[in-house]
Design a protein around this motif. Structure first.
Motif, PDB file in Angstrom:
ATOM      1  N   PHE H 130       0.171  51.906  -9.848  1.00 49.10           N
ATOM      2  CA  PHE H 130       0.013  51.842  -8.189  1.00 49.10           C
ATOM      3  C   PHE H 130      -0.215  50.129  -8.150  1.00 49.10           C
ATOM      4  CE2 PHE H 130      -0.628  56.004  -8.022  1.00 49.10           C
ATOM      5  CZ  PHE H 130       1.032  56.550  -8.271  1.00 49.10           C
ATOM      6  N   VAL H 131       0.717  49.114  -7.471  1.00 45.84           N
ATOM      7  CA  VAL H 131       0.415  47.475  -7.239  1.00 45.84           C
ATOM      8  C   VAL H 131       0.294  46.966  -6.549  1.00 45.84           C
ATOM      9  CG1 VAL H 131       1.427  47.530  -9.963  1.00 45.84           C
ATOM     10  CG2 VAL H 131       3.105  46.973  -7.880  1.00 45.84           C
ATOM     11  N   ASN H 132       0.915  48.033  -5.261  1.00 47.45           N
ATOM     12  CA  ASN H 132       1.513  47.720  -3.648  1.00 47.45           C
ATOM     13  C   ASN H 132       0.366  47.183  -3.304  1.00 47.45           C
ATOM     14  OD1 ASN H 132       0.634  50.356  -3.555  1.00 47.45           O
ATOM     15  ND2 ASN H 132       1.702  50.339  -2.273  1.00 47.45           N
ATOM     16  N   THR H 133      -1.177  47.750  -3.446  1.00 50.40           N
ATOM     17  CA  THR H 133      -1.855  47.794  -2.994  1.00 50.40           C
ATOM     18  C   THR H 133      -2.849  46.309  -3.261  1.00 50.40           C
ATOM     19  OG1 THR H 133      -2.090  49.978  -2.159  1.00 50.40           O
ATOM     20  CG2 THR H 133      -4.484  48.701  -1.104  1.00 50.40           C
ATOM     21  N   PRO H 134      -3.385  46.549  -4.299  1.00 49.17           N
ATOM     22  CA  PRO H 134      -3.856  45.892  -5.664  1.00 49.17           C
ATOM     23  C   PRO H 134      -3.681  44.907  -5.181  1.00 49.17           C
ATOM     24  CG  PRO H 134      -4.039  47.730  -7.134  1.00 49.17           C
ATOM     25  CD  PRO H 134      -2.728  48.086  -5.347  1.00 49.17           C
ATOM     26  N   MET H 135      -2.036  44.419  -5.349  1.00 43.60           N
ATOM     27  CA  MET H 135      -1.082  42.730  -4.963  1.00 43.60           C
ATOM     28  C   MET H 135      -2.338  41.833  -3.598  1.00 43.60           C
ATOM     29  SD  MET H 135       0.438  40.706  -5.188  1.00 43.60           S
ATOM     30  CE  MET H 135       2.036  41.413  -6.264  1.00 43.60           C
ATOM     31  N   LEU H 136      -2.325  42.714  -2.893  1.00 37.01           N
ATOM     32  CA  LEU H 136      -3.513  42.645  -1.135  1.00 37.01           C
ATOM     33  C   LEU H 136      -4.485  41.774  -2.026  1.00 37.01           C
ATOM     34  CD1 LEU H 136      -3.104  45.027   1.191  1.00 37.01           C
ATOM     35  CD2 LEU H 136      -1.128  43.600   0.695  1.00 37.01           C
ATOM     36  N   GLY H 137      -5.307  41.792  -2.555  1.00 39.18           N
ATOM     37  CA  GLY H 137      -6.067  40.960  -3.211  1.00 39.18           C
ATOM     38  C   GLY H 137      -6.155  39.882  -3.723  1.00 39.18           C
ATOM     39  N   ALA H 138      -4.716  39.141  -4.377  1.00 36.67           N
ATOM     40  CA  ALA H 138      -4.229  37.604  -4.693  1.00 36.67           C
ATOM     41  C   ALA H 138      -4.102  38.055  -3.213  1.00 36.67           C
ATOM     42  CB  ALA H 138      -3.048  38.507  -5.653  1.00 36.67           C
ATOM     43  N   PHE H 139      -2.630  38.187  -2.457  1.00 41.24           N
ATOM     44  CA  PHE H 139      -2.768  37.767  -1.245  1.00 41.24           C
ATOM     45  C   PHE H 139      -4.431  36.841  -0.465  1.00 41.24           C
ATOM     46  CE2 PHE H 139      -1.594  37.132   2.865  1.00 41.24           C
ATOM     47  CZ  PHE H 139      -0.404  36.892   3.116  1.00 41.24           C
ATOM     48  N   ALA H 140      -5.184  37.651  -0.482  1.00 39.56           N
ATOM     49  CA  ALA H 140      -6.445  37.463   0.267  1.00 39.56           C
ATOM     50  C   ALA H 140      -7.084  35.258  -0.217  1.00 39.56           C
ATOM     51  CB  ALA H 140      -7.370  38.523   0.117  1.00 39.56           C
ATOM     52  N   LYS H 141      -7.008  35.725  -2.098  1.00 37.63           N
ATOM     53  CA  LYS H 141      -7.542  34.793  -2.781  1.00 37.63           C
ATOM     54  C   LYS H 141      -6.672  33.158  -2.731  1.00 37.63           C
ATOM     55  CE  LYS H 141     -10.479  33.788  -6.120  1.00 37.63           C
ATOM     56  NZ  LYS H 141     -10.285  34.209  -7.079  1.00 37.63           N
ATOM     57  N   VAL H 142      -5.454  33.935  -2.811  1.00 40.15           N
ATOM     58  CA  VAL H 142      -4.752  32.642  -3.049  1.00 40.15           C
ATOM     59  C   VAL H 142      -3.984  31.993  -1.209  1.00 40.15           C
ATOM     60  CG1 VAL H 142      -3.848  32.826  -5.500  1.00 40.15           C
ATOM     61  CG2 VAL H 142      -2.491  33.226  -3.941  1.00 40.15           C
ATOM     62  N   ILE H 143      -4.567  32.747  -0.645  1.00 43.01           N
ATOM     63  CA  ILE H 143      -3.357  32.842   0.583  1.00 43.01           C
ATOM     64  C   ILE H 143      -4.555  32.790   1.679  1.00 43.01           C
ATOM     65  CG2 ILE H 143      -1.713  33.701   2.292  1.00 43.01           C
ATOM     66  CD1 ILE H 143       0.068  34.805  -0.133  1.00 43.01           C
ATOM     67  N   GLY H 144      -5.134  33.511   1.527  1.00 41.30           N
ATOM     68  CA  GLY H 144      -6.153  33.675   3.044  1.00 41.30           C
ATOM     69  C   GLY H 144      -5.568  34.381   3.529  1.00 41.30           C
ATOM     70  N   GLU H 145      -4.839  33.880   4.792  1.00 39.07           N
ATOM     71  CA  GLU H 145      -4.275  34.282   5.841  1.00 39.07           C
ATOM     72  C   GLU H 145      -4.946  35.310   6.311  1.00 39.07           C
ATOM     73  OE1 GLU H 145      -2.300  32.403   8.222  1.00 39.07           O
ATOM     74  OE2 GLU H 145      -1.993  30.998   7.088  1.00 39.07           O
ATOM     75  N   VAL H 146      -5.129  36.740   5.375  1.00 39.42           N
ATOM     76  CA  VAL H 146      -5.730  37.329   5.930  1.00 39.42           C
ATOM     77  C   VAL H 146      -7.460  37.903   5.171  1.00 39.42           C
ATOM     78  CG1 VAL H 146      -5.645  39.865   4.967  1.00 39.42           C
ATOM     79  CG2 VAL H 146      -3.735  38.580   6.413  1.00 39.42           C
ATOM     80  N   SER H 147      -8.145  38.078   5.342  1.00 34.97           N
ATOM     81  CA  SER H 147     -10.138  37.988   4.811  1.00 34.97           C
ATOM     82  C   SER H 147      -9.509  39.734   4.030  1.00 34.97           C
ATOM     83  CB  SER H 147     -10.752  37.986   5.608  1.00 34.97           C
ATOM     84  OG  SER H 147     -10.653  39.752   6.649  1.00 34.97           O
ATOM     85  N   LEU H 148     -10.212  39.429   3.044  1.00 30.47           N
ATOM     86  CA  LEU H 148     -10.806  40.174   1.664  1.00 30.47           C
ATOM     87  C   LEU H 148     -10.766  41.843   2.203  1.00 30.47           C
ATOM     88  CD1 LEU H 148     -10.533  41.436  -1.214  1.00 30.47           C
ATOM     89  CD2 LEU H 148     -12.215  40.770  -1.143  1.00 30.47           C
ATOM     90  N   LYS H 149     -12.482  41.194   3.071  1.00 29.19           N
ATOM     91  CA  LYS H 149     -12.669  42.343   4.187  1.00 29.19           C
ATOM     92  C   LYS H 149     -11.659  43.320   5.234  1.00 29.19           C
ATOM     93  CE  LYS H 149     -16.189  43.090   7.952  1.00 29.19           C
ATOM     94  NZ  LYS H 149     -16.224  41.627   8.946  1.00 29.19           N
ATOM     95  N   SER H 150     -11.364  42.602   5.803  1.00 29.64           N
ATOM     96  CA  SER H 150     -10.279  43.543   5.954  1.00 29.64           C
ATOM     97  C   SER H 150      -9.162  44.379   5.442  1.00 29.64           C
ATOM     98  CB  SER H 150      -9.236  42.604   7.357  1.00 29.64           C
ATOM     99  OG  SER H 150     -10.356  41.659   8.361  1.00 29.64           O
ATOM    100  N   ILE H 151      -9.326  43.516   4.701  1.00 29.54           N
ATOM    101  CA  ILE H 151      -7.955  44.254   3.817  1.00 29.54           C
ATOM    102  C   ILE H 151      -8.702  45.282   3.234  1.00 29.54           C
ATOM    103  CG2 ILE H 151      -6.460  44.508   1.158  1.00 29.54           C
ATOM    104  CD1 ILE H 151      -6.166  41.418   1.984  1.00 29.54           C
ATOM    105  N   ILE H 152     -10.010  45.333   2.919  1.00 27.59           N
ATOM    106  CA  ILE H 152     -10.771  46.843   2.283  1.00 27.59           C
ATOM    107  C   ILE H 152     -11.028  47.468   3.633  1.00 27.59           C
ATOM    108  CG2 ILE H 152     -12.947  47.454   1.333  1.00 27.59           C
ATOM    109  CD1 ILE H 152     -12.727  44.471   0.205  1.00 27.59           C
ATOM    110  N   LEU H 153     -10.700  47.158   5.208  1.00 26.33           N
ATOM    111  CA  LEU H 153     -11.395  48.641   5.905  1.00 26.33           C
ATOM    112  C   LEU H 153      -9.817  48.439   6.614  1.00 26.33           C
ATOM    113  CD1 LEU H 153     -13.315  46.017   8.983  1.00 26.33           C
ATOM    114  CD2 LEU H 153     -13.694  47.982   7.000  1.00 26.33           C
ATOM    115  N   ALA H 154      -9.025  47.685   5.967  1.00 26.94           N
ATOM    116  CA  ALA H 154      -7.195  48.545   6.489  1.00 26.94           C
ATOM    117  C   ALA H 154      -6.895  49.991   5.398  1.00 26.94           C
ATOM    118  CB  ALA H 154      -6.973  47.684   6.213  1.00 26.94           C
ATOM    119  N   ILE H 155      -7.305  49.216   3.552  1.00 33.75           N
ATOM    120  CA  ILE H 155      -7.284  50.326   3.336  1.00 33.75           C
ATOM    121  C   ILE H 155      -7.856  51.749   3.118  1.00 33.75           C
ATOM    122  CG2 ILE H 155      -7.874  51.024   0.562  1.00 33.75           C
ATOM    123  CD1 ILE H 155      -7.008  48.395   0.243  1.00 33.75           C
TER     124      ILE H 155
END
Ligand SMILES: Cc1ncc(C[n+]2csc(CCOP(=O)(O)OP(=O)(O)O)c2C)c(N)n1
Ligand SMILES: Cc1ncc(C[n+]2csc(CCOP(=O)(O)OP(=O)(O)O)c2C)c(N)n1
Ligand code: SF4
Ligand code: SF4
Ligand code: SF4
Ligand code: SF4
Ligand code: SF4
Ligand code: SF4
Ligand SMILES: [Mg+2]
Ligand SMILES: [Mg+2]
Lengths: 180, 91, 288, 411, 411, 288, 91, 180
Positions: H130-155
């Motif tokens: 299942f890659v759809n959620t983990p992919m967001l880690g990459a987004f947070a890292k290289v794009i950064g528009e969205v914080s890792l913290k908020s991604i975790i909260l959302a999950i």
């Protein structure tokens, strides 16, 4: 000139057929005509009406006949239930199937009232109290807007031979005995 | 021209109000109970389509309500003692 | 005037109307605590001409084909209001219920609402002037299955609604006849005592549509049962039971009273008798 | 446009911006990101219907699935009927409403078309049913995407029709709808219309009002009109002869026409309680002062038009929120100064050469002084996209068009 | 009006009268008195459909009973399906037409409303089905009498709608309808509309064309478009994405809009062959030269209006025969000189304050020079009568009304 | 590429789609001389995305609920053209045929058209995202009968369509399964050889809606039959006959493969087994 | 903007034309037939939902049409001799 | 400023969920956001898309994202099937789940391409691809528009606890290993 006819009967008595035959006969006489029932939802036994219009030209009117020149009443018991004379012109004629005389009937109108015991004739000739067609003999006689000949033609056209024959005989008889 | 104010949706609150419609006028035949013979068994009452027969509980006789009786003559047919006569309606 | 009937006189059914008899009998059995959901048809048109109504029980008519689904809504709404004790009846003619209303009825059965479905079966669309319905018997003439040069009335056998209801595994399904009022009322009462969807079809002759004179309504109804044209039975949880043993009078006796069958020859009627016998035997093959 | 930072206009704008930002923050606090369908379903929960009825059809499915789930989880206490067709859905809704319960249903497209006969019965019987209509194109050919043909073609049915621009508006309008519908002077069914996919399948910020406030605004349903009840028997749905029939139709017609006041009133009340409003409840204007070219549209397309209005100084938006009743008076007022009116509509009144709004809008201005150029654009049929660029183009093209011209936005 | 017998005008009129009388005699020779329903059914026989489908509903029943009888008697050789609902009636008609047969069906009111979803499919699939629609009011409350709400509310469905004034016109229009519908440039379904009872239950003079002439005018059906046939398999009724969907809708819309030419052409051809015509096929004017007040109406009500026109010098009639496509161009031409236009219509576009024709007519004249007074009258709802006196009264009342006024003829 | 199939590949059903298997098998049995009238649903939406079509036989789709009545029209039109030899099939999912389409099907049966009605039964509305249908089995979870705090999936037993067809006294009705291709094809051929209305319901597992992985489709189908969740039988002129004797594997084996049943406890499944056994016994009470 | 001219009603004459849609691209798993073991019995062909298996009549071997095979792996499951292997699709 | 994101996946792979979580996370970061799928009819296995928009103000646009700033590709096999880079801005970033390096992928674009083998991480941590959620880690890292913290909260908000936990672990891991 436009002539308007209203027929009163009961559901199942064939008032509509009276009007239809009248319209067909008038047409055979070279006139234009139209016929339609009261657009109701009456069940068998309930009072019903039907109409015929006769004119020299195509009839475009489609409203109910509220001011009839002539009225026919197939069932005398209706007289107590409804105003069969409603709206009739003062010079109009009402023909009632009854053994009674006009004066015995309680119809408050200036129009002429004619009575003839069609039920009796029908029972004699047709063997059943079907009065709607025989009634046309009275119409031909006292009103004359439509010829007896055409009425007979109309009946021949519309009814199976055997039934037509009896009805025509009845019509003729009614024509004979009815008087103004 | 005035418009009558109808209850929204045409609801009729006056239940059983067809009694204003005297279907007795439809009658061509008239059922007449011979009260002498009538046993008050209620068969006619049960089968009348128009609810136009009452069995008088005291007298134990059938009574026709001519206001509504349409003259179908079912009552006469079903009466076990054949005590209902068919007459031609005269008015 | 009768005071205890839940349908008042003054309604406009024809003289001698079978469905009117059925309605009176049904209401006698239901009592007041009922909501009636009525399909368009003779009994509906003749009983409620605004601003008058013959009904003394809460009554609703919406359309021709949806009495069953209206009833579903009424039932659940009443339940939501805690009125589980109020009976809900979906009521209508053979056309409104067994033809155009069948999907809705099937849905009602499938969902399992606590509703009694009652068909008054006058074997054609009478309100619109005697057209064929699925419930019209084989070879009966109607205005849309006329007996003509190339035809002999309705071509198909009468639709077997009780079987269809039973196929939905309703807990109770029954037939009834206005000629057997005690049987009829008992079945209505029994049905109402059972929770879930239940079905009763009442055979109700119609003098106008079957072409016989009005006083014969009950006689015609009785002959239908005795000639096995219409069997009286009930099916409780899948178990079929005849509730009246027919006298096995010839179908000819039944037919000859009615003009809708008059185009049939002796030969035709013989064939008819055979099919009726077979049909009855198949239905009640010792497994009542 | 003025670019000077000292310009007065500009300052005022900036101040407003700041104020807006602050308000925004406050508002945002209670917001969540929800799928439009979910928001719609949550609104239904808030309204506490006693009976919900549904049949699935794309793109309405998520709404009824959510409701089924809410009921399964005990979040909504209602009887729920999963019917076997939309015809039965509306019939059961009619039954439930006639029996005195607050009912809810939702449908779309073919489902709405299938209910057609019952729609007329529901309004004729004056039953305050609320239905969410997810707008989708009609067969044939079959197509599951958004246009308004389904509800537009039900415009004669006597249902009020309110078209929503956002998921938020769906929430607010659903709650308002019950209040409007159930008023004893109205007693009419209402469609809350939303664009399929564009609203239903989009997650966006939504504030759900608090239950206790909704309860105050829309109290527990206690019908004071007559309903099916063995304690008080009555007859509903009788046969009517010409005279009473026509009179009842007139009453119905008046009720629909006059419901505009109630729609406004409830909308104002709601705005007071919950702080959100949509124009005056009937129409919603955007930057419509002194603009010479106004664009009329409905639903979520208005959002796109807003973007275009922001980008183009010479156009404005007049969004019709209440399509039934049709707000002729409001349109006359709002468009008094417009020279050109462009109607963007996602439906076709086949055989008139235009969409349905076209003739209605033109008729609205028939006897006004001064001629406007009124143009019709059929767009977004069967899910075809209408972009901000498209709207800007249309505004440009309109300059070269002559009064009455109609064209299709085909891509 | 001139009463002098020597007046030139008068003489000319008299001569015309005589000529008319002679023509009249000739025409009458082939006429018979028929019930409208019977005439309608006889017309169907003349068209030789291979498949007829029907479900009974008042006041359409006589038509389908007659057809059943004709088939039972061998007068019409067709397969006939007595379906279990109108939804199936139209569906079976769709199936039959898609299989390459000429099909016929008829319905009314609730039946038409029930078919609604299938109507859209039939036109979308471009199937040349002809349906006689007997106009009747819609529930609730239930009412069996005439108004036009049923077919008016199906106006978006992509069906052509021709409204007839007389039984004769029903006959002629039914025959024309097949010819129009089946043209390869049209391929659209058509409703032949007639007023319930007023036409269907009235016996009046009708001339039935001879079969051999009809056969020439409308040859045996041999579809040249594709249909269901194992010899040439094809797929019909696919799923379509936004782009092709919108394009097909445009094609459909164009086909409906452009069918006006074919309606006129077939009407003219028919007139040449059979000697009867109805205006120009789209609209039918009566004494509409230089009259300042024109009455627009449809159906059998036109007959009543004709009587009123004859009785009142200052009014004229413009009857809309083709309601779909809506004859905007023709109306503009015909009403160029009218000061006042009164629209008499038996339907209500609930929520617009008027009947459906009102907005359409006003829109038609929106960008014409010179202001007409356009007034709307809702009348004849649910079978309410509209008499010649009523029409005359309306014409009088109209003088005191201001532009845009709408009122109901209530009695 | 396969050339002889009457449905081409490239259609858009999910990988492992049961209905797609049923369709291929059905067409193998019908041959080319057939017109297919298809209800809206998975098999329809996935096979005809304009301007492409998977079908190689004449095929028509009109709406969701009217495949049966469209077929009625097609049948009579073909007959009128003298093409009595062309087969007409009304085809659709359980939702389109047994729920919303039931009235039309009943009408078709009652009128007696020479049409074969085929339901592919994937036990829910799949095209719209796995909502309950009448055909959904008892206690299966769907998106509209979710297993939640106050509910345990669908409350009602699976709608018994074969019984309903039989109640219409059609000359031939049968069940089939994609796990039994020879039985399936034989039944289609047999049905087509009989004149009049006939009915076949094919059990077609759906990996997406039943939540199992795509390669299990045939296994799941087979387990349904062997566990008596789906009996293979036919009813010819009212006479019922099992065409395959199930192995009587536990229903648990069938259920545990599918997530739609995973909310059921051991206890629940025991109860389930009991009802399935009872039901089967009732259906085949020695009177096969 | 030009509108394509569609056949009225959207009729598709090009039957079987979904072949333009190469559903092979959907595959995440790839069925690979071990032709040595394959008996050509046709079971896999019969059950393939996508008609993506042909039995080479001469060779009596199953051949997968990877243009359309969606990789459901039903064939592998039903093969009586288990000669179809499941591989991860690599492109 | 408006940022637009497009995610490519296959029916059943959860591209829609990626976009939804992203929108929720952005909202948690104090931004406005919006997310929606490509409104198609794709079946499981078929290529699908979903979109997210992020902005400072309420987003009124509802058209499809045709000019994305960022693209995420859940399944590398899609690259041969569709143009995942279509319309991307020249300054955009494309993140692909693959074991290959960007240069090995045949993506013709000026945008930056980042690769990370999320499937491997998912298999390790979640135990399924299942890659759809983990992919967001990459987004947070290289794009950064969205914080890792908020991604975790959302999950945490959207998923059942157990599943959330594993996904968060995977997100973190992906965040860790991804580099521009
Ligand atoms: C949709 C629709 N189609 C047709 C009708 C016309 N219609 C009204 S009652 C009726 C027949 C009723 O037949 P049945 O249900 O058997 O009742 P009956 O009149 O015989 O008592 C018909 C066809 C209608 N009201 N609605
Ligand atoms: C009148 C109407 N209502 C609802 C729908 C939406 N709809 C399309 S297919 C479908 C479900 C189909 O279920 P089924 O017949 O079982 O076929 P499946 O998709 O399972 O193959 C639904 C609800 C529709 N097209 N038309
Ligand atoms: S059926 Fe006869 S005996 Fe019995 S109550 Fe009636 S009239 Fe009297
Ligand atoms: S005649 Fe008929 S209506 Fe009159 S009382 Fe007897 S049964 Fe009743
Ligand atoms: S037609 Fe028959 S069913 Fe209808 S009211 Fe008359 S007798 Fe009763
Ligand atoms: S959802 Fe199920 S039935 Fe529909 S295409 Fe996919 S596998 Fe087939
Ligand atoms: S099922 Fe196996 S053995 Fe049989 S043909 Fe297919 S691959 Fe070969
Ligand atoms: S994997 Fe599935 S689609 Fe591919 S060949 Fe095997 S059965 Fe057919
Ligand atoms: Mg009946
Ligand atoms: Mg299904």
């Amino acid at each position: 000139m436009l002539k308007q006819i209203r027929v009163h009967g009961r559901g199942g008595q064939g008032a509509v057929t009276s009007c239809e035959l009248l319209a067909i006969a008038a047409f055979k006489d070279g006139k234009y005509s139209q016929s339609f029932p009261f657009f109701g939802v009456a069940r068998r036994g309930a009072p019903v009406m039907a109409f015929t219009r006769i004119d020299d030209k195509f009839i475009r009117l489609r409203e109910q006949v509220t001011k009839p020149d002539y009225v026919m009443v197939l069932d005398p018991t209706l007289i107590d239930v409804i105003d069969v004379h409603e709206g009739i012109t003062d010079t109009g004629i009402i023909i009632v199937n009854t053994s009674k005389s006009p004066s015995e009937l309680n119809i408050k109108t200036k129009a002429k009232v004619v009575t003839v015991d069609i039920t009796k004739i029908s029972l004699e000739i047709i063997g059943a109290p079907f009065v709607n067609t025989p009634m046309l003999g009275a119409f031909a006689k006292v009103i004359g807007e439509v010829s007896l000949k055409s009425i007979i033609l109309a009946i021949e056209e519309k009814m199976p031979e055997k039934i037509a024959k009896k009805n025509i005989d009845a019509v003729k008889k009614v024509f004979e005995v009815t008087k103004l | 021209m005035t418009i009558e104010k109808h209850s929204p949706g045409g609801i009729i609150k006056d239940v059983g109000s067809t009694t204003s419609n005297k279907t007795g006028s439809w009658r061509t035949f008239r059922p007449v109970v011979d009260t002498d013979k009538c046993t008050g068994c209620g068969t006619c009452e049960r089968f009348c389509p128009d609810g136009s027969i009452v069995i008088d509980k005291k007298k134990r006789k059938a009574e026709v309500d001519y206001d509504y009786c349409k003259g179908c003559m079912i009552c006469a047919e079903v009466c076990p003692v054949k005590c209902i006569k068919k007459e031609i309606e005269q008015k | 005037m009768k005071k205890d009937d839940l349908i008042a006189p003054g309604h406009r059914t024809c003289a001698g109307c079978g469905p009117a008899i059925a309605t009176r009998m049904m209401l006698r059995a239901t009592g007041k605590n009922v909501v009636l959901c009525h399909a368009t048809g003779c009994m509906e048109v003749t009983t409620t001409q605004y601003p008058t109504t013959a009904w003394k029980v809460p009554w609703i008519h919406v359309l021709f084909e949806n009495a069953n689904s209206v009833a579903s809504g009424v039932r659940e709404a009443l339940d939501a209001q805690g009125k589980e004790d109020v009976h809900v009846i979906a009521f209508g003619g053979d056309g409104g219920m067994a033809d155009i209303g069948l999907r809705a009825m099937s849905g009602l059965f499938e969902r399992g609402h606590n509703i009694l479905v009652v068909i008054y079966d006058n074997e054609a669309y009478m309100n619109t002037g005697i057209q064929r319905s699925g419930s019209t018997p084989w070879q009966a003439a109607t205005t849309t299955t006329p007996a003509g040069k190339v035809s002999k009335g309705k071509e198909q056998w009468k639709k077997d609604m009780i079987a269809i209801a039973v196929a939905h595994h309703v807990p109770y399904a029954a037939t009834a006849s206005i000629a057997f009022p005690f049987d009829l009322e008992k079945k209505i009462k029994k049905a109402l005592s059972i929770k879930g969807p239940k079905f009763i079809q009442i055979h109700t002759p119609c003098p106008v549509g079957w072409y016989y004179s009005s006083e014969k309504t009950v006689e015609v109804a009785k002959l239908a049962v005795d000639s096995k044209m219409w069997a009286l039975y009930e099916v409780e949880n899948g178990v079929k039971k005849l509730t009246y043993k027919p006298k096995e009078t010839p179908v000819a006796d039944y037919m000859k009273l009615q003009k809708r069958f008059r185009h049939l020859s002796e030969e035709d009627i013989k064939e008819y008798q055979k099919r009726v016998d077979e049909n009855f035997d198949k239905m009640f093959d010792g497994r009542q | 446009m003025c670019r000077s930072m000292s310009c007065k206009m500009h300052k005022k704008r900036n101040r407003t911006k700041i104020i807006l930002k602050i308000r925004d923050k406050m508002v945002k606090k209670n917001m969540q990101i929800l799928e439009g369908s979910r928001a719609a379903a949550e609104a239904v929960v808030l309204c506490k219907p006693a009976l919900t009825v549904a049949y699935p059809i794309t793109p309405q499915t998520h709404i009824v699935e959510d409701i089924a789930k809410f009921i399964a989880d005990g979040k909504l206490t209602a009887k729920h009927i999963e019917v076997e067709s939309e015809f039965s859905a509306m019939s059961a809704a009619v039954g439930g409403s006639a029996a005195g319960s607050r009912v809810f249903t939702a449908t779309s497209s073919q489902g709405l078309a299938l209910m057609n006969e019952v729609l007329f019965a529901a309004s004729g019987m004056r039953l305050p049913i609320v239905m969410q209509v997810v707008n989708r194109a009609l067969s044939a050919p079959i197509n599951i995407w958004n246009d308004w043909q389904d509800s537009i073609s039900a415009r004669d049915s006597g249902w009020l029709q309110l078209y929503c621009e956002t998921a938020q508006e769906v929430v607010d309008t659903t709650i308002q709808a019950y209040k409007i519908a159930e008023d004893n002077n109205i007693l009419l069914p209402i469609m809350v219309c939303m664009d399929g996919f564009f609203i239903t399948h989009t997650l966006e910020p939504v504030e759900l009002p608090e239950q206790k406030n909704v309860d105050k605004f829309l109290p527990k349903y206690k019908p004071t009109h007559v309903f099916l009840d063995p304690e008080k028997p009555m007859t509903q749905g009788p046969f009517a002869f010409p005279k009473p029939y026509m009179e009842m139709r007139k009453q119905l017609s008046d009720a629909v026409d006059n419901s505009d006041k109630m729609i406004k009133k409830v909308h104002d009340e709601y705005a007071k309680t919950f702080g959100r409003k949509y124009g005056n409840g009937l129409i919603d204007e955007y930057k419509n002062k002194d603009k010479k070219t106004a664009i009329i549209t409905m639903g979520s397309l208005a959002g796109t038009v807003r973007e275009a209005v922001d980008a183009k100084d010479d156009i404005s938006l007049v969004r019709i929120r209440s399509y039934r009743p049709f707000p002729k008076k409001e349109l006359r007022k709002a468009l008094k100064n417009a020279d050109t009116v462009i109607i963007l509509e996602k439906n076709i009144a086949l055989g008139t050469g235009a969409g349905a709004l076209y003739d209605e809008v033109r008729s609205t201005f028939y006897d006004e002084d001064g001629k406007k150029k009124i143009l019709g654009v059929v767009c977004g049929i069967g899910g075809s996209e209408v972009t901000v660029e498209d709207v800007k183009d249309i505004a440009e093209i309109s300059k070269k068009k002559k009064n009455g011209d109609i064209w299709w936005l085909m891509k």
